[in-house]
Design an enzyme around this catalytic site. Structure first.
Site, mmCIF file in Angstrom:
data_model
loop_
_atom_site.group_PDB
_atom_site.id
_atom_site.type_symbol
_atom_site.label_atom_id
_atom_site.label_comp_id
_atom_site.label_asym_id
_atom_site.label_seq_id
_atom_site.Cartn_x
_atom_site.Cartn_y
_atom_site.Cartn_z
ATOM 1 N N ALA A 142 17.084 4.591 -9.418
ATOM 2 C CA ALA A 142 17.352 3.489 -8.490
ATOM 3 C C ALA A 142 16.887 3.878 -7.086
ATOM 4 O O ALA A 142 15.728 3.711 -6.752
ATOM 5 C CB ALA A 142 18.826 3.137 -8.523
ATOM 6 N N ARG A 143 17.785 4.421 -6.271
ATOM 7 C CA ARG A 143 17.432 4.882 -4.929
ATOM 8 C C ARG A 143 18.209 6.151 -4.633
ATOM 9 O O ARG A 143 19.399 6.264 -4.963
ATOM 10 C CB ARG A 143 17.764 3.816 -3.882
ATOM 11 C CG ARG A 143 16.942 2.545 -3.985
ATOM 12 C CD ARG A 143 15.449 2.779 -3.778
ATOM 13 N NE ARG A 143 15.146 3.241 -2.438
ATOM 14 C CZ ARG A 143 14.918 2.431 -1.408
ATOM 15 N NH1 ARG A 143 14.975 1.117 -1.570
ATOM 16 N NH2 ARG A 143 14.635 2.921 -0.228
ATOM 17 N N ASP A 182 13.961 10.125 -10.343
ATOM 18 C CA ASP A 182 12.633 9.574 -10.111
ATOM 19 C C ASP A 182 12.471 9.137 -8.659
ATOM 20 O O ASP A 182 11.407 8.651 -8.281
ATOM 21 C CB ASP A 182 12.423 8.366 -11.047
ATOM 22 C CG ASP A 182 11.020 7.802 -11.012
ATOM 23 O OD1 ASP A 182 10.063 8.587 -11.185
ATOM 24 O OD2 ASP A 182 10.859 6.577 -10.828
ATOM 25 N N GLU A 198 9.069 10.214 0.211
ATOM 26 C CA GLU A 198 8.068 10.220 -0.856
ATOM 27 C C GLU A 198 6.671 10.103 -0.240
ATOM 28 O O GLU A 198 6.449 9.232 0.598
ATOM 29 C CB GLU A 198 8.329 9.067 -1.832
ATOM 30 C CG GLU A 198 9.670 9.179 -2.521
ATOM 31 C CD GLU A 198 9.967 8.039 -3.494
ATOM 32 O OE1 GLU A 198 9.084 7.170 -3.692
ATOM 33 O OE2 GLU A 198 11.074 8.025 -4.055
ATOM 34 N N HIS A 227 8.488 8.844 -8.815
ATOM 35 C CA HIS A 227 8.748 7.414 -8.638
ATOM 36 C C HIS A 227 7.808 6.590 -9.516
ATOM 37 O O HIS A 227 7.108 5.674 -9.057
ATOM 38 C CB HIS A 227 8.589 7.005 -7.169
ATOM 39 C CG HIS A 227 9.464 5.838 -6.808
ATOM 40 N ND1 HIS A 227 10.058 5.691 -5.576
ATOM 41 C CD2 HIS A 227 9.843 4.751 -7.524
ATOM 42 C CE1 HIS A 227 10.759 4.573 -5.543
ATOM 43 N NE2 HIS A 227 10.638 3.981 -6.724
#
Length: 325
Positions: free
Chosen positions: A226-227, A251, A256, A275
């Site tokens: 998710a985050r 992920d 990023e 991601h």
């Protein structure tokens, strides 16, 4: 009405080149990541911009008076576009939800499996010349807490149930769902696996704090597609160091691409992916289909799905993809 797809990824470009994803008439494609000047030039030359992962500079709205809509390819538009500013300039911000629920759920399931059996660690060790078989967690019969029962969370929960796991799912709004648990603490209590599928907003930022991280079973596996901001970073580090979190499989990250000095890179109790949870051919084809439908709706004046102004903290949905432009 002219449209520019401003930041075509290699994956989508390959689908265009193969003829699998036709480009509608009037849509032009910029391959790769544009700089601010290129974004402005495209905005001044079109009424619709299609955006996959690039932040739209605020100056675009004042300097591109002909712009009428921005179609964000996903649901996390607020990370990339100031929707309130866009609205003041008469620019609709449209989204394309629901295209990748299965893709992200399958990736979350893959991360869970990889973390449970220490697959990434053993792969690294074998490549480095170390033969060290490692035991892991057998998942059948284990409790998994699924936080967030939107499309992705429900798809993940269904796969866990089919795998023989006991599913306790929580959602901020009540649901008529066989795995729904109305209390997040109860869903977390004693869980062997916790998987995050929540939208990020002011109510969920830091949702997994020290108190909630202490509720699952000692050594539990934490999965996040998710985050990263859903987890309190200091509490996560402390829980990993103490062994309360036995393994993190994620992920998503605060920055990023991940910085070379990110402390997660030095840990053996983490599994990391870049991601990429939404990135499957099927998901990309569905994303393109929904994006083109929104472009056509913008042309017809029937567009739906204006994005919330997430910069004010209203909403940053879970499939937003904060890459560096």
């Amino acid at each position: 009405m002219k449209a520019w797809f401003i930041d075509c990824t290699p994956e989508l470009a390959a689908l265009f080149d193969a003829g699998a994803a036709p480009v509608p008439p009037g849509v032009r494609v910029h391959r790769g990541d544009p700089d601010a000047a290129a974004i402005l030039a495209m905005a001044q030359d079109a009424q619709v911009l299609m955006v996959e992962h690039t932040v739209i500079p605020d100056a675009v709205f004042a300097r591109a008076p002909g712009l009428r809509a921005i179609v964000f390819m996903g649901t996390g538009a607020g990370t990339y576009v100031d929707a309130a500013l866009a609205a003041r300039h008469g620019v609709a911000v449209l989204t394309t939800p629901g295209y990748g629920s299965v893709a992200v759920a399958e990736h979350a399931f893959a991360l869970m499996m990889a973390g449970a059996r220490r697959i990434a660690r053993m792969d690294r060790e074998i490549r480095a010349g170390l033969w060290q078989p490692r035991g892991g967690l057998q998942l059948a019969g284990r409790k998994v807490a699924v936080l967030g029962l939107g499309g992705i969370g429900r798809a993940f929960a269904e796969r866990c149930a089919a795998f023989g796991m006991t599913v306790a799912g929580w959602n901020r709004s009540a649901l008529d769902h066989p795995h729904y648990c109305p209390d997040p603490e109860e869903a977390l209590r004693g869980a062997d696996v916790v998987s995050l599928h929540l939208t990020l907003n002011q109510a969920t930022r830091g949702f997994l704090d020290a108190a909630r991280l202490a509720l699952p079973a000692p050594g539990f596996l934490l999965v996040n597609t998710a985050r990263s901001q859903l987890i309190d970073p200091a509490a996560l580090t402390a829980a990993l160091d103490s062994g309360q979190v036995g393994h993190l499989a994620t992920d998503v990250f605060d920055a990023e691409p991940v910085a070379p000095d990110d402390p997660l890179l030095a840990r053996d109790d983490v599994t990391l992916t870049a991601h990429a949870a939404y990135m499957t051919r099927d998901a990309y084809l569905e994303l393109w289909k929904r994006t083109c439908a929104q472009v056509q709706a913008a042309r017809d004046g029937s567009a739906q799905g204006r994005a919330a102004p997430a910069r004010s903290g209203e909403s940053v949905p879970q499939d937003a993809r904060p890459r560096l432009p």
